[in-house]
Design a protein around this motif. Sequence first.
Motif, PDB file in Angstrom:
ATOM      1  N   LYS A   1     -11.001  -4.750   2.474  1.00 32.42           N
ATOM      2  CA  LYS A   1     -10.010  -4.485   3.512  1.00 32.42           C
ATOM      3  C   LYS A   1     -10.735  -4.241   4.830  1.00 32.42           C
TER       4      LYS A   1
ATOM      5  N   GLU B   1      -7.715   1.890  -3.727  1.00 28.65           N
ATOM      6  CA  GLU B   1      -8.467   1.692  -2.492  1.00 28.65           C
ATOM      7  C   GLU B   1      -9.444   2.836  -2.314  1.00 28.65           C
TER       8      GLU B   1
ATOM      9  N   ASP C   1     -11.789  -0.010   1.277  1.00 25.62           N
ATOM     10  CA  ASP C   1     -10.908   0.263   2.418  1.00 25.62           C
ATOM     11  C   ASP C   1     -11.728   0.444   3.697  1.00 25.62           C
TER      12      ASP C   1
ATOM     13  N   ASN D   1      -4.443   4.831  -2.531  1.00 30.71           N
ATOM     14  CA  ASN D   1      -5.701   5.354  -1.985  1.00 30.71           C
ATOM     15  C   ASN D   1      -6.286   6.425  -2.900  1.00 30.71           C
TER      16      ASN D   1
ATOM     17  N   GLU E   1       0.848  -1.186   0.000  1.00 25.13           N
ATOM     18  CA  GLU E   1       0.000   0.000   0.000  1.00 25.13           C
ATOM     19  C   GLU E   1       0.884   1.236   0.000  1.00 25.13           C
TER      20      GLU E   1
HETATM   21 MG    MG Z   1      -5.886   2.442   2.325  1.00 23.38          MG
END
Ligand code: MG
Length: 276
Positions: free
Chosen positions: A197, A146, A176, A114, A59
């Motif tokens: 997630k 995400e 996420d 993200n 990530e």
């Molecule tokens: Mg994230």
Amino acid sequence: RAKDALTETVCFYEVSMDEAARSRRLIANDLWQAVERNELQLHYQVQKAVNSGETVGYEVLLRWHHPVRGTIPPGEFIPIAEECGAILPVGEWVLREACREAATWNSDHKIAVNLSPVQLGNADVADLVQRVLQETGLSPHRLELEITESTIIGDKERALNTLRRIKALGVTIAIDDFGTGYSSLETLRAFPFDKIKLDRSFMSEVEASPEAKAIIRAILALGQTLRVPVLAEGVETRSQLDILLSEGCDEAQGYFLGRPVPVERIRPGGTASEAA
Ligand code: MG
Ligand code: C2E
Ligand code: MG
Ligand code: MG
């Protein structure tokens, strides 16, 4: 006298509100220039398969080294960036930088970037993703985006459309912080996610709270039914990882497996193939 005290309190309150607003404005101002001034840096945090321990990807987490204020955590400046619109240039920089980096790796590890709700609400984001993939030569299946559930609370049709266009490129989408939003089940049904997630709050409570464990089980079962892998966030101890192993969780991420680190630390000798 009571009235004086009240007035004072009110004034003090207003002054400190002003201070907060002023500080946000200053940060917003600086943010617009942060990209050009080279103050932004990416950190990478490893994501591993629970049963094999193999690295699946990383990530990408943004860091801002402010010349005066020092390092400002993303939890503080991302909301300001979203509010003032700077998240668009900043988010574009993150995406391009991360794709460019990953394209040089001698591995097929994924990078998970993200995406802010503000970016997703911007009509051009699917074009941007396509352009950046072309520019950097990163294979689309190595990019994951995400997004949080809150992303989709706004204009659902529009978000869905954009997500479909992004997925058509071969890029995958992870949801996420799952389990903390309002519309988890409905969102899962309606949107084309490739990974769940699990929010790290469940991990921090899993050993003390049977309820947290039950919720993790339920989400893992949901993932299995929908054929969507589940990644547990915030794994800080060996025993938490052991629980995930026995419960059949697919992937994990957290301080126990690796902290977010600058890219040099995950590509010794210039490749990431033996990273973390
Ligand atoms: Mg994230
Ligand atoms: P997130 O996407 O849920 O990222 C995970 C956060 O959990 C990261 O915080 C990470 O450092 C932290 N974390 C990872 N493992 C552990 C652990 O074992 N224990 C604990 N307590 N924490 C752990 P970070 O880097 O401060 O980022 C916070 C949030 O800021 C991210 O949450 C994400 O929502 C946002 N963010 C970060 N980078 C970007 C970016 O490039 N673009 C956008 N739009 N948002 C970003
Ligand atoms: Mg998260
Ligand atoms: Mg989070």
